[in-house]
Design a protein around this motif. Sequence first.
Motif: not given
Length: 596
Positions: A152, A261, A504
Amino acid sequence: MLTIERYLTLYERFASELGAGAAAEASIVQVAEALYCTERNAKLVLRKLSEEGFIEWKAGRGRGNRSQITFREDREKLLHDLSRQYAEDGEYNKAFHLLQTFGEGTAANEKFMEWMSDSFGFHKQLGKEADVLRLPITRVITTLDPAECVFSFDSHLIQQIFDKLVVLEENTGRILPGIAHDWECNEDATTWTFHLRKGVLFHDGTELTASDVVYTIERLRSGKFNSWIMRSLGKVEAVSNRIVRFQLDKPNWLFLKYACSNVMAILPSGLRGQNEEVFWKKPIGTGPFQIEEWTSGRLLLGANLHYFQGRPHLDQVEIILVPQHEALMERMVTWQQLICDPKQQAVTVENGWIKLESKNVCTSMLSWNMQRNGPQQSELFRSLVDQLLDRKLMIQELGGYRHFPANGFFPESEPSASLTTPSRLPFSPEELRKQISDNGFDQSPITLCAHTAHSDDAFWIQKQCMEYGIEVKVRIEGPETIHSVLDEVDLTFHSLVFPEDEVSLIESCEQDNSFLKRLMTPALSAWTIERFDEALACKNSQDRMAIYADIESRLHGEYQVLFLLHNRFYTDYHPTLKGVRINSLGWIDFKHIWRA
């Protein structure tokens, strides 16, 4: 600098106990051994150190007369001054290496970290009207390539440097224009067309066109970690310089969210003629910040003055890698604390600080390695481990960002309601121990793997398991190595964030290098992909959510995944800082920060 390091090397070898000002016996042979050089070079070093006033060297004359070396400079002061100079030159790795090599037994490391902490946060660059945010991190940046990104923090940085076709507005869930200002799809969601803005410039000043989008997508589908996102792509084409069309082999009503994304961040066509290795040392995108310098210990971002969505308020963001040991030992401030004044009092509400909590959560879980022999092949064993892990106790004992127990990927209710639900343990502790003993599960040790950032969680789980007779060996790995050892462990602690919610979730099960896909059985993996295809063909959100719930139910029901906690992201900042927000990846968006 090299002269001083040689001085410190000799100091450590001959004067670490005597200190500066005392004469120590040292032969040329011993000096050469300490410096790993020839005797001739050792004499040259001693001469240079003498000429520059660092030492006094008295050569022994005649048999039995030993040579003597007197160190004139204080080691601690030299260490502090040199490490600061390295840091001020942006060479933080050298500074930390110097302190780790020569700082034992001194307060140099503590003084340096105190100075470093004072330099973090928001400040004005001397001699310029430049607003700079300097932040410490303790995790390595593994890649800035959207096609290969799995962590992340890397994804957050990619979001600062690159742009996507469209953007997911976090508060409302709306799809907003990005590089594309308009879009449409056909009746069965197999053809998606995007119309690109004019005047979107890469950091090198060239204008983005449809060919850049086509290149990015073709590269993305060519065996990268994140090729999963283009699994159903049949063809992508540039209809014109401003129009890009995607033809899919299967319906995908989520394709617009796919385009949000960071995985689909747009790169320059052909990487501007550079090979992959060269380009990724200093990549360029169209995002709000561009890379000014990137070394192993420091990333310096500068504002993109021509950003099509509006220039950032900050002029620079400097991200410094601090070794985790040093950060913990000195209780250094973290990136969550935006120190805007080195003399500011403690970070408390009473002192005016504001605590900001993200609406998004990070879900922690345990995944069993179902492709490895061991007790985890028994569903009973997996269920007993799930039962002995008291989530509420985990929150009470570890605290911090750990928020409330998890029953699945996404929060099901308000925290207060979750915390008042009855205990999940169907057995008493005594009955659990008996089940574990009677089935011989106390005879087979298991190996638990976790990222360095999750070491506290891993050791807590180890303690809980061992209280019930299950021997657990903990293996802590950094981001560079954790994926390479998954085949060697029985159980992995990991966490997932959901910046693009449904997308996700699909990514976590389809990405080749994801923990879930790597560890589940091939049959279960194939089944999840089939179910996801069913979901993508559903235009109605509720129909898709029902399928996700079915997937989650199987993972949970077979105890292949043990959901643990939902964790909150937060930051502390002083009210003189404005525009502070936490994005869905759990990090501070740099573009909007400014100081009143």
